[in-house]
Design a protein around this motif. Structure first.
Motif, PDB file in Angstrom:
ATOM      1  N   ARG A  33       0.840  -1.205   0.000  1.00 36.59           N
ATOM      2  CA  ARG A  33       0.000   0.000   0.000  1.00 36.59           C
ATOM      3  C   ARG A  33       0.868   1.245   0.000  1.00 36.59           C
ATOM      4  N   ARG A  34       1.966   1.218   0.761  1.00 34.90           N
ATOM      5  CA  ARG A  34       2.815   2.409   0.844  1.00 34.90           C
ATOM      6  C   ARG A  34       3.451   2.726  -0.500  1.00 34.90           C
ATOM      7  N   ALA A  35       3.698   1.687  -1.305  1.00 33.56           N
ATOM      8  CA  ALA A  35       4.295   1.940  -2.615  1.00 33.56           C
ATOM      9  C   ALA A  35       3.329   2.636  -3.539  1.00 33.56           C
ATOM     10  N   ASP A 164      -4.125  10.790   2.815  1.00 35.00           N
ATOM     11  CA  ASP A 164      -3.939   9.490   2.168  1.00 35.00           C
ATOM     12  C   ASP A 164      -4.727   9.405   0.863  1.00 35.00           C
ATOM     13  N   VAL A 165      -5.141  10.569   0.344  1.00 29.68           N
ATOM     14  CA  VAL A 165      -5.925  10.567  -0.899  1.00 29.68           C
ATOM     15  C   VAL A 165      -4.976  10.743  -2.080  1.00 29.68           C
ATOM     16  N   SER A 166      -4.672  11.973  -2.434  1.00 29.34           N
ATOM     17  CA  SER A 166      -3.758  12.293  -3.523  1.00 29.34           C
ATOM     18  C   SER A 166      -3.359  13.743  -3.366  1.00 29.34           C
ATOM     19  N   VAL A 195      -3.201   6.228  -9.420  1.00 24.39           N
ATOM     20  CA  VAL A 195      -3.737   4.864  -9.472  1.00 24.39           C
ATOM     21  C   VAL A 195      -4.822   4.723  -8.411  1.00 24.39           C
ATOM     22  N   ASN A 196      -5.971   4.169  -8.795  1.00 24.49           N
ATOM     23  CA  ASN A 196      -7.110   3.943  -7.899  1.00 24.49           C
ATOM     24  C   ASN A 196      -7.672   5.243  -7.329  1.00 24.49           C
ATOM     25  N   VAL A 197      -7.418   6.371  -7.983  1.00 21.67           N
ATOM     26  CA  VAL A 197      -7.948   7.660  -7.558  1.00 21.67           C
ATOM     27  C   VAL A 197      -9.044   8.076  -8.543  1.00 21.67           C
ATOM     28  N   ASN A 198     -10.207   8.444  -8.032  1.00 21.20           N
ATOM     29  CA  ASN A 198     -11.303   8.932  -8.876  1.00 21.20           C
ATOM     30  C   ASN A 198     -11.257  10.459  -8.933  1.00 21.20           C
ATOM     31  N   ALA A 235     -10.168  14.948  -6.090  1.00 20.32           N
ATOM     32  CA  ALA A 235      -9.609  13.594  -6.056  1.00 20.32           C
ATOM     33  C   ALA A 235     -10.258  12.848  -4.905  1.00 20.32           C
ATOM     34  N   GLU A 236     -10.713  11.595  -5.177  1.00 20.84           N
ATOM     35  CA  GLU A 236     -11.427  10.828  -4.145  1.00 20.84           C
ATOM     36  C   GLU A 236     -10.870   9.418  -4.085  1.00 20.84           C
TER      37      GLU A 236
END
Length: 534
Positions: A33-35, A164-166, A195-198, A235-236
């Motif tokens: 996850r940290r990467a 922890d979002v972006s 990545v994995n950010v809406n 960003a979500e």
């Protein structure tokens, strides 16, 4: 920008290297996850230097082994601007040497490192639960970390915001011409991670959301005339959001002119001493029209001071070393509000150390064995005023005893029957104050009496010796009784001893009673023995 993205992408390697030196190893899932997660951090406050009367937030304290007087402290907030408890905070010297680590507390999200030597330091923050790390002031690695130059006695405030979002690295932009009927296109700018950010969009007209305008493009309408257009990118990740807003376009031509606004014609000013603890007063500034309502916001180092919203402000230790400004906002119904800021006032200096003379709160006390041969001890009592040193003078009957200037006094024969007290004098740079204890009366020393009776032909030889802390002088009464005959002899001790011979006694058992009558410093004593008379 490419170099910054590469540095951000390689941060996890640096963080794991840091963890191997000062942290327990994380799980494989946590490392994965940290990467993939990048943290956004913005400094909430600049350096704050405090004076000697410094009051700190309740914080997780990390005492350093050094003998310095410096302090680095701060508050950590996380996604949503809420308090972030349990955040690991590590302190390094600027050359990379690890100094100490601590954890933010649960009530304020605060931390502090105490006892620091002057020098350059860097800070590293880690939210292990959410796999977020950051170097102070939004830096991706230790090499680029912003150094904190700490001087002797300085207190530096290093607040942080972890998300922890972006994180938005480059603001969104708008392409196209802002005219009625044209289409504007939004570029979301640069974020990390993606990545994995809406990502979603909200177009704004004069800073107000435009209903339904949530696509990547927007067609300008007649309602936009006389206004500027901007776009907000959101960003979500798993319900958490961060946002960034583009610069506004030029005013869309056509339509009615903008609403008339309040106009500032002279900035507010600040008056008052530039010293900690002083009251500063702000003017409203000048406005057109003049009948506006004015509100205030005081700022420290460009950051708003919580609760400082009046026309006056009393400086605190948190302001030392900083410059203050005041921002006034004028408003009136039907007009757009306007804001003006004063010139900087400062830097604020620490309040001078005020030394006050000592004042007695509780009188000193005398304890110990109050008799000849005993030792008395003095307490200092309790004192108000600035810290100082203490001196002692023992007195006998209210008069000083020569040479008796320590916290203890050995009682000599000359002290028997006298009232002994101690005078404690507290001294500091502002002066000296003395306070006497209650007196204690000194009793005589106990006397140990040794008697040896030796019987002979019609006589008894009685040897008397005394022991004790007193002078052991004075009278001794020797009584010898054999049968019905009693002989009494009185004598005087010489160097605490005396031998008496009683003659003319009949044969039989002699009962010998020796009574020492005592003296000014020695208590009386009695001893009985027996012997045979031939």
């Amino acid at each position: 920008m490419t170099e910054k993205l590469m540095a951000l992408a390689t941060r996890e390697v640096i963080r794991m290297s840091h963890n191997s030196a000062v942290r327990p190893s994380a799980s494989a899932a946590s490392r994965r996850r940290r990467a993939a997660v990048r943290i956004g951090m913005s400094s909430l406050a600049a350096a704050t230097i405090v004076g000697t009367a410094f009051t700190c937030l309740p914080a997780a304290q990390a005492d350093h082994d050094g003998h310095g007087t410096g302090r680095i402290h701060g508050i950590v907030l996380e996604t949503g601007r809420i308090i972030a408890p349990g955040i690991d905070v590590s302190l390094y010297k600027a050359d990379g040497e690890f100094v100490h680590a601590t954890v933010t507390d649960s009530s304020e999200g605060a931390f502090a490192f105490e006892g620091l030597e002057p020098g350059a330091y860097v800070l590293w923050y880690e939210n292990q639960n959410q796999a977020v790390t950051e170097w102070w002031q939004n830096q991706p690695d230790q090499a680029s970390a912003t150094p904190i130059q700490l001087s002797e006695g300085q207190s530096f405030q290093a607040d942080a915001y972890l998300t922890d979002v972006s994180e938005n690295l480059v603001k969104p932009t708008i392409t196209g011409t802002a005219t009625v009927g044209s289409t504007l296109t939004a570029s979301r700018g640069q974020w990390f991670p993606t990545v994995n950010v809406n990502f979603s969009y909200q177009w704004l007209r004069g800073n107000q959301p435009i209903a339904g305008a949530t696509a990547e493009t927007y067609k300008v309408t007649a309602a936009d005339a006389g206004q500027t257009i901007s776009v907000r990118v959101i960003a979500e990740v798993q319900g958490g959001t961060e946002s960034a807003t583009s610069l506004p376009t030029a005013t869309v031509p056509g339509g009615q002119p903008p609403v008339t606004a309040v106009v500032g014609t002279a900035a507010p000013t600040i008056s008052g001493p530039k010293v900690e603890g002083s009251v500063l007063t702000a003017t409203t500034g000048a406005w057109t029209p003049s009948d506006v309502t004015v509100s205030y916001q005081w700022l420290r180092g460009g950051q708003p001071i919580t609760g400082a919203t009046g026309s006056t402000y009393t400086t605190t230790s948190a302001d030392v070393g900083q410059s203050l400004t005041v921002r006034t906002t004028a408003s009136k119904a039907g007009l757009a509000a306007a804001t003006q800021a004063s010139a900087a006032h400062g830097p604020i200096t620490a309040a001078p150390v005020v030394v006050t003379p000592p004042t007695s709160v509780t009188a000193p006390k005398v304890s110990g064995t109050a008799r000849v041969g005993g030792t008395l001890s003095a307490s200092t009592g309790a004192w108000g005023g600035s810290q100082g040193t203490y001196g002692y003078q023992w007195t006998k009957g209210g008069k000083p005893i020569a040479g008796a200037t320590g916290p203890k006094l050995k009682l000599a024969p000359a002290h028997a029957g006298a009232s002994i007290a101690v005078v404690v004098t507290a001294t500091n740079a502002a002066g000296a104050t003395s306070k006497a204890s209650s007196a204690v009366k000194v009793a005589k020393a106990p006397t140990t009496l040794t008697v040896k009776a030796t019987g002979g032909a019609k006589q008894v030889k009685v040897a008397v010796k005394t022991a004790g802390a007193g002078k052991r002088s004075g009278k001794v009464k020797v009584t010898v009784k054999v049968g019905k005959k009693t002989v009494v002899k009185n004598t005087t001790l010489v160097a605490g001893a005396r031998t008496v011979t009683v003659k003319g006694l009949p044969r039989g058992t002699a009962k010998v009673t020796v009574a020492y009558l005592g003296d000014s410093s020695s208590a009386a004593a009695t001893k009985k023995v027996t012997t045979k008379v031939r």
